[in-house]
Design an enzyme around this catalytic site. Sequence first.
Site, PDB file in Angstrom:
ATOM      1  N   SER A  64      61.429  56.698   7.926  1.00  0.00           N
ATOM      2  CA  SER A  64      62.544  55.746   8.056  1.00  0.00           C
ATOM      3  C   SER A  64      62.231  54.335   7.579  1.00  0.00           C
ATOM      4  O   SER A  64      63.143  53.513   7.497  1.00  0.00           O
ATOM      5  CB  SER A  64      63.014  55.689   9.504  1.00  0.00           C
ATOM      6  N   LYS A  67      64.333  53.173   4.793  1.00  0.00           N
ATOM      7  CA  LYS A  67      65.708  52.707   4.997  1.00  0.00           C
ATOM      8  C   LYS A  67      65.866  51.210   4.694  1.00  0.00           C
ATOM      9  O   LYS A  67      66.960  50.744   4.391  1.00  0.00           O
ATOM     10  CB  LYS A  67      66.157  53.019   6.433  1.00  0.00           C
ATOM     11  N   TYR A 191      68.555  61.624   0.943  1.00  0.00           N
ATOM     12  CA  TYR A 191      67.984  61.096   2.194  1.00  0.00           C
ATOM     13  C   TYR A 191      66.608  61.721   2.497  1.00  0.00           C
ATOM     14  O   TYR A 191      65.645  61.011   2.812  1.00  0.00           O
ATOM     15  CB  TYR A 191      68.978  61.345   3.338  1.00  0.00           C
ATOM     16  N   TYR A 243      65.049  51.602  16.760  1.00  0.00           N
ATOM     17  CA  TYR A 243      65.970  52.443  17.552  1.00  0.00           C
ATOM     18  C   TYR A 243      66.134  51.869  18.949  1.00  0.00           C
ATOM     19  O   TYR A 243      66.284  50.653  19.091  1.00  0.00           O
ATOM     20  CB  TYR A 243      65.467  53.898  17.580  1.00  0.00           C
ATOM     21  N   VAL A 261      59.044  57.915  11.659  1.00  0.00           N
ATOM     22  CA  VAL A 261      58.390  58.938  12.487  1.00  0.00           C
ATOM     23  C   VAL A 261      57.068  59.436  11.892  1.00  0.00           C
ATOM     24  O   VAL A 261      56.354  60.187  12.545  1.00  0.00           O
ATOM     25  CB  VAL A 261      59.293  60.158  12.796  1.00  0.00           C
TER      26      VAL A 261
HETATM   27  N1  GLU Z   1      63.385  61.776   8.122  1.00  0.00           N
HETATM   28  C1  GLU Z   1      63.454  61.496   9.522  1.00  0.00           C
HETATM   29  C2  GLU Z   1      64.697  62.111  10.129  1.00  0.00           C
HETATM   30  O1  GLU Z   1      65.718  61.999   9.555  1.00  0.00           O
HETATM   31  C3  GLU Z   1      63.428  60.017   9.712  1.00  0.00           C
HETATM   32  C4  GLU Z   1      63.411  59.589  11.153  1.00  0.00           C
HETATM   33  C5  GLU Z   1      62.490  58.407  11.390  1.00  0.00           C
HETATM   34  O2  GLU Z   1      61.561  58.144  10.636  1.00  0.00           O
HETATM   35  O3  GLU Z   1      62.693  57.729  12.397  1.00  0.00           O
HETATM   36  O4  GLU Z   1      64.680  62.725  11.139  1.00  0.00           O
END
Ligand code: GLU
Length: 309
Positions: A64, A67, A191, A243, A261
């Site tokens: 993420s 992003k 994505y 988050y 993650v």
């Molecule tokens: N590719 C992961 C997902 O969509 C990203 C989540 C993250 O890094 O927090 O679940």
Amino acid sequence: MADLQSVLDDVAREAIEATDRGAVANYIPELAKVDPGRFGIAVALPDGQVHCAGDAQMAFSIQSVSKVFTLTMALGKHGDNMWSRVGREPSGNPFNSIVQLEQEQGRPRNPFINAGAIAVADLILSGHQPREAIGEILRFIRDLADDGSITIDERVARSETAHGDRNASLAHFMKSFGCIDHPVDHVLGVYFHQCAIAMSCRQLARAGLYLAGEGRDPASGAQVITSQRARRINAIMLMCGHYDGSGEFAYRVGLPGKSGVGGGILAIAPGKASIAAWSPGLDAAGNSKLGSTALEHLTRRMGWSVFGS
Ligand code: GLU
């Protein structure tokens, strides 16, 4: 001010010796294979110098953290019109939550929760085939990092595609509200591949430097985005980058940051530094446990919190 390299060596030593390391993400099977004993940290300074400690040269799945870069691209491509598709408020919910989407008619709270990033991937896809959009994202990140060797880990992309039911649900749900323009499998293809980009802390810290430099990459001189947009991306990182652990990260570290993650965190000390930390073990909110602790110690000792030294 403390000597940066000796502070980095100290935080790396503490992290390497730590016994409580959090839990490696296992819902993407390929990520579960990563050694939880790893720890790396890198700090890129406005003059382009990068200071490193621990496993700072080892590539990991940025997940993420990507992003931040796709948000930058979508703003460049669609300007402020993109905010009709995605909000700018913290969600207070886990990264892959679907609950708010129904109440808010398919418009995700912010670009950093999964639903929001999927909406941003849809915007980046406009006018492109998925392969071209993925290539554009990779090229943008390579340019920012000034490193053409950065690649996508196809095994991670395949692993996430095979276990992507939750993200597919989010995308279909948004499409049912008319908030996704392209076929869901195209959007998810973009994505999942952006999340599977592999970078080291050194490369990631270098790539984030434009956010510490008012939108300008101080090392190359390129104006990546306007200073106003850089400020606003930093604001969204501070409020939404971790988050439902975003408040805790602001409280402990005091910097805009974005976690993934894979255990990576990109944090920005505006005007001072771009910092990347990586340790694969996560806390309950899905943020790197030792990465957050290392950033907390680093910012305290350097006096880099945006809330004062
Ligand atoms: N590719 C992961 C997902 O969509 C990203 C989540 C993250 O890094 O927090 O679940």
